[in-house]
Enzyme design. Structure first.
Site, PDB file in Angstrom:
ATOM      1  N   HIS A   1       6.732  -0.273  -2.581  1.00  0.00           N
ATOM      2  CA  HIS A   1       6.283  -0.153  -1.182  1.00  0.00           C
ATOM      3  C   HIS A   1       6.408   1.328  -0.795  1.00  0.00           C
ATOM      4  CE1 HIS A   1       5.435  -1.267   2.875  1.00  0.00           C
ATOM      5  NE2 HIS A   1       6.535  -1.914   3.210  1.00  0.00           N
TER       6      HIS A   1
ATOM      7  N   HIS B   1      -3.156  -1.525  -4.728  1.00  0.00           N
ATOM      8  CA  HIS B   1      -2.750  -2.086  -3.436  1.00  0.00           C
ATOM      9  C   HIS B   1      -2.931  -3.592  -3.454  1.00  0.00           C
ATOM     10  CE1 HIS B   1      -2.461  -2.665   0.898  1.00  0.00           C
ATOM     11  NE2 HIS B   1      -1.778  -1.540   0.868  1.00  0.00           N
TER      12      HIS B   1
ATOM     13  N   ASP C   1       0.086   6.777  -0.458  1.00  0.00           N
ATOM     14  CA  ASP C   1       1.283   7.482  -0.930  1.00  0.00           C
ATOM     15  C   ASP C   1       0.988   8.635  -1.887  1.00  0.00           C
ATOM     16  OD1 ASP C   1       3.106   5.861   0.464  1.00  0.00           O
ATOM     17  OD2 ASP C   1       2.781   4.273  -0.996  1.00  0.00           O
TER      18      ASP C   1
HETATM   19  N1  COA Z   1      -0.322   1.373 -12.337  1.00  0.00           N
HETATM   20  C1  COA Z   1      -0.684   0.703 -13.448  1.00  0.00           C
HETATM   21  N2  COA Z   1      -1.121  -0.572 -13.417  1.00  0.00           N
HETATM   22  C2  COA Z   1      -1.211  -1.160 -12.221  1.00  0.00           C
HETATM   23  C3  COA Z   1      -0.860  -0.520 -11.037  1.00  0.00           C
HETATM   24  C4  COA Z   1      -0.402   0.808 -11.109  1.00  0.00           C
HETATM   25  N3  COA Z   1      -0.048   1.492 -10.025  1.00  0.00           N
HETATM   26  N4  COA Z   1      -1.044  -1.350  -9.988  1.00  0.00           N
HETATM   27  C5  COA Z   1      -1.488  -2.505 -10.517  1.00  0.00           C
HETATM   28  N5  COA Z   1      -1.585  -2.393 -11.855  1.00  0.00           N
HETATM   29  C6  COA Z   1      -2.010  -3.422 -12.775  1.00  0.00           C
HETATM   30  C7  COA Z   1      -0.867  -4.407 -12.997  1.00  0.00           C
HETATM   31  O1  COA Z   1      -0.039  -4.013 -14.043  1.00  0.00           O
HETATM   32  C8  COA Z   1      -1.623  -5.659 -13.291  1.00  0.00           C
HETATM   33  O2  COA Z   1      -2.066  -5.600 -14.621  1.00  0.00           O
HETATM   34  P1  COA Z   1      -2.102  -6.933 -15.527  1.00  0.00           P
HETATM   35  O3  COA Z   1      -3.047  -7.866 -14.827  1.00  0.00           O
HETATM   36  O4  COA Z   1      -2.575  -6.437 -16.849  1.00  0.00           O
HETATM   37  O5  COA Z   1      -0.700  -7.446 -15.538  1.00  0.00           O
HETATM   38  C9  COA Z   1      -2.861  -5.560 -12.394  1.00  0.00           C
HETATM   39  O6  COA Z   1      -3.047  -4.174 -12.164  1.00  0.00           O
HETATM   40  C10 COA Z   1      -2.666  -6.297 -11.077  1.00  0.00           C
HETATM   41  O7  COA Z   1      -1.527  -5.762 -10.421  1.00  0.00           O
HETATM   42  P2  COA Z   1      -0.449  -6.603  -9.658  1.00  0.00           P
HETATM   43  O8  COA Z   1       0.908  -5.996  -9.907  1.00  0.00           O
HETATM   44  O9  COA Z   1      -0.594  -8.061  -9.946  1.00  0.00           O
HETATM   45  O10 COA Z   1      -0.891  -6.352  -8.187  1.00  0.00           O
HETATM   46  P3  COA Z   1      -0.010  -6.599  -6.901  1.00  0.00           P
HETATM   47  O11 COA Z   1      -0.947  -6.946  -5.822  1.00  0.00           O
HETATM   48  O12 COA Z   1       1.103  -7.536  -7.168  1.00  0.00           O
HETATM   49  O13 COA Z   1       0.652  -5.181  -6.688  1.00  0.00           O
HETATM   50  C11 COA Z   1       1.147  -3.054  -5.970  1.00  0.00           C
HETATM   51  C12 COA Z   1       0.264  -4.267  -5.742  1.00  0.00           C
HETATM   52  C13 COA Z   1       0.895  -2.047  -4.866  1.00  0.00           C
HETATM   53  C14 COA Z   1       2.615  -3.486  -5.922  1.00  0.00           C
HETATM   54  C15 COA Z   1       0.823  -2.439  -7.344  1.00  0.00           C
HETATM   55  O14 COA Z   1      -0.501  -1.977  -7.340  1.00  0.00           O
HETATM   56  C16 COA Z   1       1.768  -1.333  -7.723  1.00  0.00           C
HETATM   57  O15 COA Z   1       2.846  -1.602  -8.256  1.00  0.00           O
HETATM   58  N6  COA Z   1       1.406  -0.052  -7.422  1.00  0.00           N
HETATM   59  C17 COA Z   1       2.303   1.050  -7.649  1.00  0.00           C
HETATM   60  C18 COA Z   1       3.307   1.177  -6.480  1.00  0.00           C
HETATM   61  C19 COA Z   1       2.661   1.682  -5.249  1.00  0.00           C
HETATM   62  O16 COA Z   1       1.914   2.654  -5.253  1.00  0.00           O
HETATM   63  N7  COA Z   1       3.021   1.055  -4.127  1.00  0.00           N
HETATM   64  C20 COA Z   1       2.539   1.448  -2.812  1.00  0.00           C
HETATM   65  C21 COA Z   1       1.553   0.465  -2.319  1.00  0.00           C
HETATM   66  S1  COA Z   1       0.786   1.017  -0.822  1.00  0.00           S
END
Ligand code: COA
Length: 375
Positions: free
Chosen positions: A222, A261, A312
């Site tokens: 987050h 996201h 971010d």
């Molecule tokens: N880097 C690499 N891979 C990513 C990624 C990232 N930043 N964000 C998502 N993915 C990949 C996941 O590994 C997943 O791959 P898979 O299907 O092979 O397992 C796929 O994309 C779907 O991601 P998922 O984690 O299921 O999406 P989510 O909706 O649960 O997560 C976030 C959303 C924001 C938590 C996620 O994109 C993330 O961890 N981002 C990095 C942290 C971040 O920037 N947070 C601020 C958000 S505003």
């Protein structure tokens, strides 16, 4: 086991809100109906905080009065300063704000946990004091210096930069900080806002809800992503090195912070806005390395993963070249989101229903208890 559909409550509507739209077809990102691009272009953060708390944009007199009110509340009580002085220099600044917020709730408790006005009073106090709490602790824990947190700077962006650096902020850094505060103010049912609403739903007080919000925002999935994004960018000294590094990260299935996201699938509408400001700040600093590295990371993430930068990612660069230490990036998010949390806390109070979902059971079938000597 949680199903794909409900894992992390993805795609589940958990209630109604009149505060913002996020990723809604035909609407984009709006705060109380106003497009985020218009707000970022024309408004000050204080106007947005007012919009969050009082549900309308202020006219000039209302804005002047509101700024004056916040200005008059910057002083930290002696007891709070004493608490801040106990926190070690190696503490994380988010923990400092969490403690500062919680402690203020002991010495200036909310008048009523049912009242909208008392929520506004506390929120304004927190908006006014958070920059002071952070920088008071920062200077004291490093240099033993007790700074005066009552600056003459007129808004929160300039006040924070002034307290941090001990001098008036450059206009570009101020304007960038102002835009970033606006972009960080509100984002519907994100994790920290939801945590604040869950806390409020039990009829708890606003300090408890804000503290829950801060604790939830801290994590790198987050708000903590802006700090983690900086760590990725500064690891590389050339775009080619970044490209290679990213491939290594992909091979190890590592997340690249600042990308992706939960709600957006193509782009984060806030990212282009902050990217423009980050570019100006990088250019003004004569940067020839980090911005090109960041752009290469953006390109590779899109080409190979179809992932886009969220707010971010470029916020990190804009703060870095404004002279803000990396571990203060997420606290800046707190300065802004406090107004958004407050709007949700008030909305929750106005239509309260305890938030208590159910869960699908995945544990053992009912079984006979075995006395301790027979286990
Ligand atoms: N880097 C690499 N891979 C990513 C990624 C990232 N930043 N964000 C998502 N993915 C990949 C996941 O590994 C997943 O791959 P898979 O299907 O092979 O397992 C796929 O994309 C779907 O991601 P998922 O984690 O299921 O999406 P989510 O909706 O649960 O997560 C976030 C959303 C924001 C938590 C996620 O994109 C993330 O961890 N981002 C990095 C942290 C971040 O920037 N947070 C601020 C958000 S505003």
């Amino acid at each position: 086991m949680a199903t794909q559909k409900t894992g992390g409550l993805a795609g589940v509507s958990a209630g109604e809100t009149g505060i913002s739209t996020v990723g809604k077809e035909g609407k984009g990102l709006t705060y109380r109906g106003y497009d985020i691009h218009d707000l970022a272009k024309h408004a000050s953060f204080e106007e947005i905080a007012y919009l969050m708390l009082y549900e309308k944009l202020p006219n000039q007199k209302e804005l002047n009065d509101y700024k004056k009110l916040l200005h008059g509340q910057r002083e930290l009580p002696a007891a709070l300063r004493l608490v801040l002085e106990q926190i070690p220099a190696k503490a994380h600044p988010m923990d400092v704000l969490r403690t500062g917020c919680s402690f203020l709730g002991n010495i200036e408790p909310e008048a009523s946990a049912h009242d909208v006005n008392s929520a506004r009073v506390v929120t304004n106090r927190l908006l006014a004091t958070f920059p002071g709490m952070l920088t008071y602790w920062y200077h004291f824990s490093r240099d033993g210096k007790r700074i005066n947190t009552q600056s003459d700077e007129e808004d929160i962006a300039s006040h924070f930069l002034y307290l941090l650096h001990g001098k008036k902020a450059d206009k570009l850094h101020h304007d960038t900080m102002n835009v970033s505060l606006i972009l960080y103010t509100e984002h519907e049912f994100n994790a920290s806002t939801f945590a604040a609403r869950v806390t409020t739903g039990t009829l708890s007080d606003i300090y408890s809800a804000m503290t829950a919000g801060i604790g939830t925002l801290r994590g790198p999935l987050h708000g903590g992503a802006n700090e983690a994004a900086m760590a990725v960018i500064e690891k590389y000294s050339t775009p080619d090195a970044a490209e290679k590094g990213l491939h290594d990260m992909f091979a190890q299935k590592q997340l690249v912070m600042g990308f992706g996201h939960r709600v957006y699938s193509i782009s984060d509408p806030r990212s282009d806005v902050i990217k423009q400001w980050a570019k100006k700040v990088c250019d003004a600093a004569g940067d020839k390395v980090m911005y090109p590295v960041a752009e290469r990371i953006e390109k590779i993430m899109w080409d190979e993963k179809h992932l886009f930068p969220n707010l971010d990612f470029y916020s990190a660069l804009s703060y870095h070249f404004s002279g803000v230490p990396t571990d203060m990036f997420t606290p800046i998010f707190v300065f802004a989101r406090t107004a958004g949390w407050a709007a949700h806390i008030i909305e929750q109070r106005n239509h309260n229903k305890l938030i208590r979902p159910s869960a699908d059971y995945t544990g053992p079938e009912p079984r006979a208890f075995v006395a301790i000597e027979k286990r």
